[in-house]
Design a protein around this motif. Structure first.
Motif, mmCIF file in Angstrom:
data_model
loop_
_atom_site.group_PDB
_atom_site.id
_atom_site.type_symbol
_atom_site.label_atom_id
_atom_site.label_comp_id
_atom_site.label_asym_id
_atom_site.label_seq_id
_atom_site.Cartn_x
_atom_site.Cartn_y
_atom_site.Cartn_z
ATOM 1 N N LEU A 112 0.836 -1.205 0.000
ATOM 2 C CA LEU A 112 0.000 0.000 0.000
ATOM 3 C C LEU A 112 0.870 1.253 0.000
ATOM 4 N N ALA A 113 1.914 1.264 0.811
ATOM 5 C CA ALA A 113 2.810 2.421 0.862
ATOM 6 C C ALA A 113 3.510 2.631 -0.479
ATOM 7 N N ARG A 114 3.932 1.553 -1.114
ATOM 8 C CA ARG A 114 4.590 1.675 -2.424
ATOM 9 C C ARG A 114 3.641 2.325 -3.418
ATOM 10 N N ARG A 115 2.380 1.938 -3.355
ATOM 11 C CA ARG A 115 1.410 2.478 -4.315
ATOM 12 C C ARG A 115 1.027 3.924 -3.982
ATOM 13 N N VAL A 116 0.675 4.178 -2.733
ATOM 14 C CA VAL A 116 0.200 5.507 -2.333
ATOM 15 C C VAL A 116 1.327 6.538 -2.392
ATOM 16 N N LEU A 117 2.499 6.159 -1.885
ATOM 17 C CA LEU A 117 3.616 7.099 -1.799
ATOM 18 C C LEU A 117 4.490 7.099 -3.056
ATOM 19 N N ARG A 118 4.262 6.135 -3.931
ATOM 20 C CA ARG A 118 5.106 5.933 -5.121
ATOM 21 C C ARG A 118 6.579 5.879 -4.717
ATOM 22 N N HIS A 119 6.836 4.959 -3.788
ATOM 23 C CA HIS A 119 8.173 4.832 -3.216
ATOM 24 C C HIS A 119 8.653 3.397 -3.350
ATOM 25 N N LYS A 120 9.888 3.218 -3.780
ATOM 26 C CA LYS A 120 10.507 1.898 -3.945
ATOM 27 C C LYS A 120 9.742 1.056 -4.970
ATOM 28 N N THR A 121 9.269 1.687 -6.030
ATOM 29 C CA THR A 121 8.471 0.964 -7.020
ATOM 30 C C THR A 121 9.327 0.309 -8.101
ATOM 31 N N ARG A 122 10.504 0.838 -8.376
ATOM 32 C CA ARG A 122 11.353 0.272 -9.423
ATOM 33 C C ARG A 122 12.701 -0.196 -8.900
ATOM 34 N N LYS A 123 12.915 -0.058 -7.646
ATOM 35 C CA LYS A 123 14.210 -0.372 -7.049
ATOM 36 C C LYS A 123 14.417 -1.886 -6.970
ATOM 37 N N GLN A 124 15.412 -2.385 -7.701
ATOM 38 C CA GLN A 124 15.758 -3.813 -7.659
ATOM 39 C C GLN A 124 17.052 -3.949 -6.871
ATOM 40 N N PRO A 125 17.274 -4.964 -6.102
ATOM 41 C CA PRO A 125 16.458 -6.173 -5.947
ATOM 42 C C PRO A 125 15.363 -6.053 -4.894
ATOM 43 N N PHE A 126 15.130 -4.855 -4.371
ATOM 44 C CA PHE A 126 14.143 -4.655 -3.312
ATOM 45 C C PHE A 126 12.767 -5.175 -3.722
ATOM 46 N N VAL A 127 12.324 -4.818 -4.920
ATOM 47 C CA VAL A 127 10.990 -5.216 -5.375
ATOM 48 C C VAL A 127 10.885 -6.743 -5.439
ATOM 49 N N GLY A 128 11.898 -7.382 -5.962
ATOM 50 C CA GLY A 128 11.898 -8.839 -6.042
ATOM 51 C C GLY A 128 11.881 -9.485 -4.669
ATOM 52 N N GLN A 129 12.627 -8.921 -3.737
ATOM 53 C CA GLN A 129 12.651 -9.466 -2.374
ATOM 54 C C GLN A 129 11.293 -9.301 -1.696
ATOM 55 N N LEU A 130 10.657 -8.158 -1.906
ATOM 56 C CA LEU A 130 9.339 -7.927 -1.316
ATOM 57 C C LEU A 130 8.309 -8.892 -1.905
ATOM 58 N N LYS A 131 8.382 -9.101 -3.208
ATOM 59 C CA LYS A 131 7.453 -10.042 -3.843
ATOM 60 C C LYS A 131 7.708 -11.474 -3.376
ATOM 61 N N THR A 132 8.955 -11.832 -3.154
ATOM 62 C CA THR A 132 9.282 -13.161 -2.632
ATOM 63 C C THR A 132 8.695 -13.352 -1.243
ATOM 64 N N ILE A 133 8.827 -12.335 -0.395
ATOM 65 C CA ILE A 133 8.251 -12.394 0.949
ATOM 66 C C ILE A 133 6.740 -12.590 0.853
ATOM 67 N N ALA A 134 6.091 -11.833 -0.038
ATOM 68 C CA ALA A 134 4.638 -11.943 -0.186
ATOM 69 C C ALA A 134 4.237 -13.344 -0.643
ATOM 70 N N CYS A 135 4.968 -13.907 -1.595
ATOM 71 C CA CYS A 135 4.661 -15.265 -2.086
ATOM 72 C C CYS A 135 4.818 -16.293 -0.975
ATOM 73 N N LEU A 136 5.894 -16.188 -0.206
ATOM 74 C CA LEU A 136 6.108 -17.128 0.893
ATOM 75 C C LEU A 136 5.007 -17.015 1.943
ATOM 76 N N GLN A 137 4.549 -15.802 2.198
ATOM 77 C CA GLN A 137 3.477 -15.614 3.173
ATOM 78 C C GLN A 137 2.163 -16.200 2.668
ATOM 79 N N ILE A 138 1.898 -16.043 1.383
ATOM 80 C CA ILE A 138 0.674 -16.619 0.810
ATOM 81 C C ILE A 138 0.721 -18.143 0.892
ATOM 82 N N ILE A 139 1.870 -18.725 0.571
ATOM 83 C CA ILE A 139 2.029 -20.175 0.673
ATOM 84 C C ILE A 139 1.852 -20.625 2.126
#
Length: 105
Positions: free
Chosen positions: A62-89
């Motif tokens: 939500l913060a990334r979307r609302v604040l438009r912060h850390k939206t293109r920063k790699q590998p941060f984005v990939g790490q955040l998405k990995t965390i989200a996938c692991l949490q969903i699993i």
């Protein structure tokens, strides 16, 4: 008869935890965005990811979307998405385990 979800005290604790950690994670992104604009001390990416890992993933996205912060920063984005996938699993596994216990009982 198994207890309903509302009767489980750990569910209430988890809900409060998730609310607080998501507020904290959103605030951390906000402070980092403000620091980036001012050119002052920044919040380490590891701290932002730690907040997401501890349950603040919705607040981070939500913060990334609302604040438009850390939206293109790699590998941060990939790490955040990995965390989200692991949490969903993990959540799917927990729901399956709990649901399986209800079916057996």
């Amino acid at each position: 008869m198994p207890p309903t979800l509302a009767e489980l005290p750990w569910l209430k604790i988890a809900a409060v935890w998730l609310l607080l950690v998501n507020l904290h994670t959103f605030a951390a992104f906000w402070f980092d965005k403000r620091a980036a604009l001012r050119g002052t001390w920044r919040t380490p990416e590891s701290s932002l990811l730690k907040g997401a890992f501890l349950g603040g993933t919705p607040g981070a996205f939500l913060a990334r979307r609302v604040l438009r912060h850390k939206t293109r920063k790699q590998p941060f984005v990939g790490q955040l998405k990995t965390i989200a996938c692991l949490q969903i699993i993990g959540l799917g596994g927990a729901v399956g385990w709990w649901g399986g216990g209800l079916l057996q009982g």
